[in-house]
Scaffold this motif. Structure first.
Motif, mmCIF file in Angstrom:
data_model
loop_
_atom_site.group_PDB
_atom_site.id
_atom_site.type_symbol
_atom_site.label_atom_id
_atom_site.label_comp_id
_atom_site.label_asym_id
_atom_site.label_seq_id
_atom_site.Cartn_x
_atom_site.Cartn_y
_atom_site.Cartn_z
ATOM 1 N N GLU A 116 23.291 15.137 21.736
ATOM 2 C CA GLU A 116 22.340 14.031 21.643
ATOM 3 C C GLU A 116 20.948 14.484 22.067
ATOM 4 O O GLU A 116 20.785 15.218 23.048
ATOM 5 N N CYS A 117 19.961 14.035 21.314
ATOM 6 C CA CYS A 117 18.555 14.225 21.698
ATOM 7 C C CYS A 117 18.028 12.867 22.152
ATOM 8 O O CYS A 117 17.980 11.924 21.362
ATOM 9 N N PHE A 118 17.652 12.790 23.416
ATOM 10 C CA PHE A 118 17.183 11.526 23.987
ATOM 11 C C PHE A 118 15.673 11.614 24.179
ATOM 12 O O PHE A 118 15.162 12.551 24.805
ATOM 13 N N GLY A 119 14.958 10.639 23.612
ATOM 14 C CA GLY A 119 13.503 10.622 23.713
ATOM 15 C C GLY A 119 13.028 9.569 24.683
ATOM 16 O O GLY A 119 13.534 8.446 24.697
ATOM 17 N N LYS A 131 15.824 20.176 16.130
ATOM 18 C CA LYS A 131 16.885 19.391 15.496
ATOM 19 C C LYS A 131 18.134 20.228 15.277
ATOM 20 O O LYS A 131 19.262 19.742 15.432
ATOM 21 N N LYS A 153 19.940 20.901 18.828
ATOM 22 C CA LYS A 153 20.572 19.808 19.571
ATOM 23 C C LYS A 153 22.046 19.624 19.221
ATOM 24 O O LYS A 153 22.728 18.829 19.872
ATOM 25 N N ILE A 211 16.482 16.427 26.212
ATOM 26 C CA ILE A 211 15.691 15.286 26.671
ATOM 27 C C ILE A 211 14.230 15.652 26.498
ATOM 28 O O ILE A 211 13.776 16.685 27.001
ATOM 29 N N ALA A 216 9.513 11.105 17.613
ATOM 30 C CA ALA A 216 10.658 10.403 18.191
ATOM 31 C C ALA A 216 11.658 10.000 17.112
ATOM 32 O O ALA A 216 12.874 10.161 17.286
ATOM 33 N N CYS A 243 15.068 12.156 17.672
ATOM 34 C CA CYS A 243 15.868 11.526 18.726
ATOM 35 C C CYS A 243 16.975 10.644 18.158
ATOM 36 O O CYS A 243 16.760 9.848 17.245
ATOM 37 N N ASP A 244 18.163 10.804 18.754
ATOM 38 C CA ASP A 244 19.285 9.933 18.432
ATOM 39 C C ASP A 244 19.170 8.605 19.172
ATOM 40 O O ASP A 244 19.560 7.561 18.649
ATOM 41 N N LEU A 295 16.460 6.392 22.047
ATOM 42 C CA LEU A 295 15.141 6.327 22.668
ATOM 43 C C LEU A 295 15.189 5.393 23.867
ATOM 44 O O LEU A 295 15.961 4.425 23.894
ATOM 45 N N ASN A 346 18.929 3.385 19.609
ATOM 46 C CA ASN A 346 18.413 4.241 18.547
ATOM 47 C C ASN A 346 17.230 3.553 17.875
ATOM 48 O O ASN A 346 17.019 2.347 18.043
#
Length: 606
Positions: free
Chosen positions: A321-324, A462, A465, A471, A480, A484-485, A487, A500
């Motif tokens: 997961e990419c968290f923004g 991308k 991740k 993060i 974003a 990001c998956d 936010l 999301n």
């Protein structure tokens, strides 16, 4: 005649050389002090500590390094003086000189460590150090030397507590014995001469040896209390068990979390409950990064109140997961990142990465750049720190350089000090990703990049991740949405919402944005037309015939809007019009500018 000149030169060196030799020996002090303050200013020590270097080994390694440099310097000093035939060195016992210089360089290093806790800027430390150097020599020659002949022993001992005067007195005694040996054709200072009533070398050796030990212990104590943030009585506290296998436990009491949760939005409270459940099951490895009620409060200064940078943040992130984190400047995003990578400690709460407490299990890395190292050398250095070796390391470095467009044109072999801001950011991203870390934190990674470099960077992030947690903080809504998956919008130190991009737009963007441009004469007619579509329409913009409206989605059908516009074109000229869904930027503005809840109740729970 030549012999007479030689004798006069040697006598002059013994008599007038004390002040010059004092300056020569003291030249080491600015070097040591500046090097220590530089590590503090550039956070190099923090980075080394994050890589696993403890306080004890740091002190031993640094002290041994400076002692080696100082010993070589003094060896050259005595050696060149002896080769030049100066009686100052040749006539006095070399063992006494060795003991004197050895004790003093240790005292000088201890003093540098002690004063390094006072300075935070390299330039200021350098200026102060050179004032100490030249001031000690001048005071010794024009003030202290006259007291040596007339003052009492007790006054001299008191003044010699100042390291500059101790050095000057020792060099003065060596010079006097050298002159006497040359004039009377006797031996210079020997160990038997230390018992002479007029010889102050013995007092100097005792004072410097005592000060060396005291200043070294005092410097270590201040370093632990001021720099490392330990309590004043840290040496009396029992050491805690720091076995990483037992760290992922909810050891901290989350006081007031329920009361705080009652005031939170549903998505925030659900995230907090998820964190509590994960912490109650140490065997659950489904989430890589867990933040447990993290808070950061900066103490008030100069009469200002305390600053709440982060207010009780709980977060659970699974692998892949990419968290923004979105938020206005000063919202607390950077403070959160600094706590997550171990640069600063939270006021309350803790964080876990793969089950390990990041403040005990030093497994985080900070991508600091050195101006004198090339991009390739940076990647080789950090790759070795992450246990990459041989061909694996070489291939990882080459791949990282190619992926971030740092390979062609000799860029990889240029010093980082010659890089542009965008190139430095790309190099930092390459450093953070080399070695396949399980969690990566990025603070506005694409700021200052041109569109092509930014797109390349996004593709790399991308792709990266897929097997790790990322993060990142950003001000770019486009970034974003692309990366990001999920936010989180961060405002005033508190997470306002999590989800999301599609969920956030649906939750906070329940309206269409309608815009139309006509002649100024038809502004009222356009407004009446839009109001007929929905009575709850809100006009948000009007300028020279251009109007913008927000239409509630649940009251308007898109087909009806098109029909209304076609009918309006038959009655007046429409230069331009558009109907758009709510953007993520609209959501951000709405959440960031929404009224805060009463903070007094929140602060009471903190």
């Amino acid at each position: 005649m030549p012999k007479s000149r030689s004798v006069n030169k040697m006598d002059f060196a013994s008599l007038a050389g004390t002040i010059f030799f004092t300056w020569i020996v003291l030249q080491l002090f600015p070097v040591v002090l500046t090097a220590i303050v530089y590590e503090k200013e550039q956070r190099l020590r923090i980075m080394m500590k994050m890589h696993g270097l403890g306080d004890g080994p740091y002190w031993m390694i640094s002290y041994a390094y400076f002692l080696t440099i100082s010993a070589l310097y003094m060896l050259c000093f005595v050696g060149f003086g002896s080769m030049l035939g100066l009686s100052y060195f040749n006539e006095n016992d070399y063992s006494i000189q060795f003991v004197f210089y050895f004790i003093y360089i240790n005292l000088q290093i201890a003093l540098a460590f002690l004063l390094a806790s006072v300075f935070s800027d390299t330039r200021t430390a350098t200026v102060a150090a050179y004032i100490f150097v030249f001031g000690s020599g001048l005071l010794g020659a024009f003030f202290f030397e006259h007291l040596i002949k007339d003052a009492s022993r007790s006054l001299l001992v008191f003044l010699e507590l100042y390291p500059g005067f101790s050095l000057y007195r020792g060099l003065y005694e060596l010079g006097q014995y050298a002159i006497e040996a040359k004039s009377l054709e006797t031996h210079g200072m020997t160990w038997e001469n230390l018992n002479d009533s007029y010889n102050g070398m013995r007092d100097v050796l005792v004072i410097m040896g005592f000060e060396w030990l005291v200043l070294l212990l005092l410097a270590y104590y201040i370093d632990q209390v001021v720099t490392c943030g330990k309590g004043p009585l840290f040496f009396l506290q029992n050491s805690r068990n720091k076995n990483p296998s037992t760290l992922r436990m909810p050891t901290l009491q989350r006081q007031g979390s329920k009361a705080f949760g009652d005031m939170e939005k549903l998505d925030i409270s659900n995230e907090r409950e998820k964190v509590e459940k994960l912490l109650q099951d140490p065997n659950d490895k489904s989430h890589v990064v867990i933040c447990d009620n993290v808070k950061k409060v900066y103490p008030g200064r100069d009469g200002n109140p305390e600053k709440f940078a982060v207010r009780g943040l709980s977060l659970a992130l699974p692998r892949g997961e990419c968290f923004g984190m979105l938020g206005p400047s000063g919202a607390g995003k950077t403070s959160f990142i600094e706590m997550m990578i171990g640069l600063t400690k939270p006021t309350f709460g803790t964080s876990y990465v793969n089950g390990l407490d990041i403040f005990h299990a030093f497994g985080t890395n900070c991508s600091l750049l050195w101006e004198t190292l090339t991009g390739r050398e940076h990647l080789l250095f950090y790759g070795r720190l992450k246990n990459l070796k041989g061909s694996v390391l070489t291939n990882a470095v080459e791949e990282s350089l190619k992926n971030l467009n740092l390979f062609h044109g000799g860029v990889a072999d240029k010093q980082a000090g010659q890089y542009s801001g965008g190139m430095k950011r790309r190099l930092s991203v390459a450093i953070s990703l080399i070695g396949n870390p399980i969690a990566v934190y990025m603070d506005e990674p694409s700021t200052g990049l041109d569109p092509a470099s930014r797109n390349t960077l996004w593709n790399v992030i991308k792709l990266a991740k897929q097997d790790r947690v990322i993060i990142l903080t950003t001000h770019s809504m486009e970034e974003a949405e692309f990366l990001c998956d999920r936010l989180g919008i961060f405002v005033d130190g508190r997470m306002q919402c999590i989800g999301n991009p599609k969920e956030l737009r649906g939750r906070y963007g329940g309206s269409y944005v309608f815009q139309m441009t006509t002649n100024s004469d038809h502004e009222q007619e356009v407004e009446d037309m839009v109001m007929n579509l929905s009575p709850n329409t809100k006009r948000v913009y009007l300028l020279a015939g251009t109007q913008k409206f927000e239409l509630p989605k649940d009251e308007v059908r898109i087909a009806e809007v098109f029909q209304t516009i076609e009918h309006a074109k038959t009655r007046f000229t429409v230069y331009a019009w558009g109907l758009a869904d709510t953007t993520l930027e609209d959501v951000f503005i709405k959440v960031a500018s929404s009224p805060r809840k009463i903070e007094s109740n929140v602060l009471s729970t903190d």
